[in-house]
Design an enzyme around this catalytic site. Structure first.
Site, mmCIF file in Angstrom:
data_model
loop_
_atom_site.group_PDB
_atom_site.id
_atom_site.type_symbol
_atom_site.label_atom_id
_atom_site.label_comp_id
_atom_site.label_asym_id
_atom_site.label_seq_id
_atom_site.Cartn_x
_atom_site.Cartn_y
_atom_site.Cartn_z
ATOM 1 N NE ARG A 46 10.823 -5.019 5.151
ATOM 2 C CZ ARG A 46 11.401 -6.217 5.071
ATOM 3 N NH1 ARG A 46 10.680 -7.308 4.825
ATOM 4 N NH2 ARG A 46 12.698 -6.348 5.247
ATOM 5 C CE1 TYR A 98 -8.711 9.959 -3.646
ATOM 6 C CE2 TYR A 98 -7.083 8.305 -4.222
ATOM 7 C CZ TYR A 98 -7.413 9.498 -3.619
ATOM 8 O OH TYR A 98 -6.433 10.241 -2.992
ATOM 9 C CG ASP A 170 -12.242 2.921 -1.825
ATOM 10 O OD1 ASP A 170 -12.513 3.214 -0.641
ATOM 11 O OD2 ASP A 170 -11.348 3.491 -2.477
ATOM 12 C CE LYS A 195 -8.422 10.334 2.187
ATOM 13 N NZ LYS A 195 -8.787 9.582 0.992
HETATM 14 C C1 LIG Z 1 -8.050 8.986 -0.083
HETATM 15 C C2 LIG Z 1 -8.654 7.850 -0.801
HETATM 16 C C3 LIG Z 1 -7.864 6.794 -1.279
HETATM 17 C C4 LIG Z 1 -6.355 6.801 -1.147
HETATM 18 O O1 LIG Z 1 -5.934 6.717 0.168
HETATM 19 P P1 LIG Z 1 -4.589 7.391 0.760
HETATM 20 O O2 LIG Z 1 -4.657 7.064 2.201
HETATM 21 O O3 LIG Z 1 -4.646 8.851 0.457
HETATM 22 O O4 LIG Z 1 -3.437 6.744 0.061
HETATM 23 C C5 LIG Z 1 -8.511 5.744 -1.906
HETATM 24 N N1 LIG Z 1 -9.843 5.728 -2.072
HETATM 25 C C6 LIG Z 1 -10.635 6.732 -1.639
HETATM 26 C C7 LIG Z 1 -12.102 6.659 -1.854
HETATM 27 C C8 LIG Z 1 -10.073 7.823 -0.991
HETATM 28 O O5 LIG Z 1 -10.862 8.828 -0.580
#
Ligand SMILES: *Cc1c(COP(=O)(O)O)cnc(C)c1O
Length: 374
Positions: A46, A98, A170, A195
């Site tokens: 962890r 988001y 982000d 992503k």
């Molecule tokens: C998908 C996404 C998130 C969240 O991420 P997860 O891996 O699905 O928890 C946060 N910000 C943006 C811009 C995203 O596209």
């Protein structure tokens, strides 16, 4: 070393024991210790795992930060950042942030006294007016999801720093290949590695790239809370990152062609893509990004039902949530990814579709859209 070289080499020296050229998947929960109170740098998985460490070193290098901390998901990474706050602290977010981020802060962290304002962050006066003495974070997502708005990171960093707040960026949509927010003053960069960084729609993960002290604070929270990525997930993400550069070039090239095609189509009302000269954020995007990325949103003439039909008629573009993989996806944000913001300031138009343009042949993708729009 250049970006593409660092993506393949940083944190990824051959395994010292065997010479394996790929970082092994250290599928172990604990590590034998040479003596009581002495360890190899790893005690319990962890707290740390060598496969995760390799990914963290690589991501920090790509974002140009001192450290990176990887998490079980993008939301776990965002949750850790918000846990740096104390009751009464205030966050400024974009009004098209988001949906999951909005849900996390308004439905979870609000219960512990965290306050948030949603503003149109393309309007810098509106951002300046939203500051309170308790504002700690300006939370910027650029390009935004699903409206592909572009935020001026340098201007937002200046506004934040003048008021003793931090800029959190982000960078999921752009990736460090196209945009490195810390070069414009961001203090923390957060990713859903699910992503583009992972890039193959086969793993969920998150990361925060930041300075050493903040990374240590996040690692403390992560060890206390436990939202860690497993070794195999870390390995898959690292495998994806190796090809980030070539993938982002192709995503951007394909998306540019598709955005231009859609902009000239009679069945399309409006195209949102920062690479188009008529996009409100085009100039800022051209300044802070090296290309315009693989995400395109568009409004279908004929309203919600027409939009729905298009989304259900494509064949190569799979109807699915998520984005950033090699395969193309299409979705209806109002009903799918952004359903949780219906009825709030963040609600999106019901004739809007979002596509994540993959790295297939652009000709095939264009033919698929032509058929679906026809
Ligand atoms: C998908 C996404 C998130 C969240 O991420 P997860 O891996 O699905 O928890 C946060 N910000 C943006 C811009 C995203 O596209």
């Amino acid at each position: 070393m250049q970006f593409e070289t660092r993506a393949i080499h940083v944190g990824q020296d051959p395994d010292p024991r065997t010479g394996a050229v790929v970082v092994p998947i250290y599928q172990t929960s604990t590590f034998a210790q040479p003596a009581v109170g002495e360890h190899t740098g790893y005690e319990y998985a962890r707290t740390g795992n060598p496969t995760r460490t390799a990914l963290q070193e690589c991501l920090a290098s790509l974002e140009g930060t001192e450290q990176a901390v990887c998490f079980a998901s993008g939301m776990a990474a965002e949750d850790a950042i918000l846990r740096l706050l104390a009751p009464g602290d205030h966050v400024i977010m974009a009004n098209d942030v988001y949906g999951g981020t909005w849900r996390l802060i308004t439905k979870v962290h609000a219960r512990y006294g965290i306050e948030v304002s949603a503003v149109d962050m393309t309007d810098l006066d509106a951002v300046a007016a939203a500051f309170r003495p308790t504002t700690r974070f300006v939370w910027a997502e650029t390009p935004s999801n699903p409206l592909l708005k572009i935020l001026d990171l340098a201007a937002l960093a200046e506004l934040a720093h003048d008021r003793d707040a931090w800029l959190v960026a982000d960078n999921t949509f752009a990736t460090p290949y196209l945009q490195r927010p810390t070069e414009f003053g961001a203090d923390l960069v957060v990713h859903s590695t699910t992503k583009y960084l992972g890039g193959h729609s086969d793993v969920v993960g998150g990361a925060v790239c930041t300075d050493e002290q903040t990374a240590a604070d996040l690692a403390f929270l992560q060890n206390a809370v436990g939202a860690v990525p497993g070794p195999f997930d870390s390995w898959l993400t690292l495998r994806g990152v190796k090809t980030l550069g070539v993938r982002m070039e192709k995503h951007s090239e394909n998306a540019g062609r598709i955005a231009n095609y859609l902009a000239g189509h009679a069945a399309v009302e409006q195209v949102l893509y920062p690479g188009l000269a008529d996009h409100a954020g085009h100039d800022v995007a051209a300044r802070q990004m090296s290309a315009f990325g693989g995400m395109v949103s568009f409004r279908v003439a004929g309203g919600a039902d027409a939009a729905r039909r298009v989304a259900e008629r494509t064949e190569l573009f799979f109807l699915a949530e998520s984005l950033g993989g090699v395969e193309s996806l299409i979705e209806h944000p109002g009903i799918m990814t952004h359903a949780s913001v219906a009825g709030t300031d963040l609600e999106v138009a019901d004739d809007l579709l979002r596509i994540s343009v993959g790295i297939e042949s652009a000709d095939d993708l264009l033919a698929d859209l032509e058929r679906a729009l026809g």
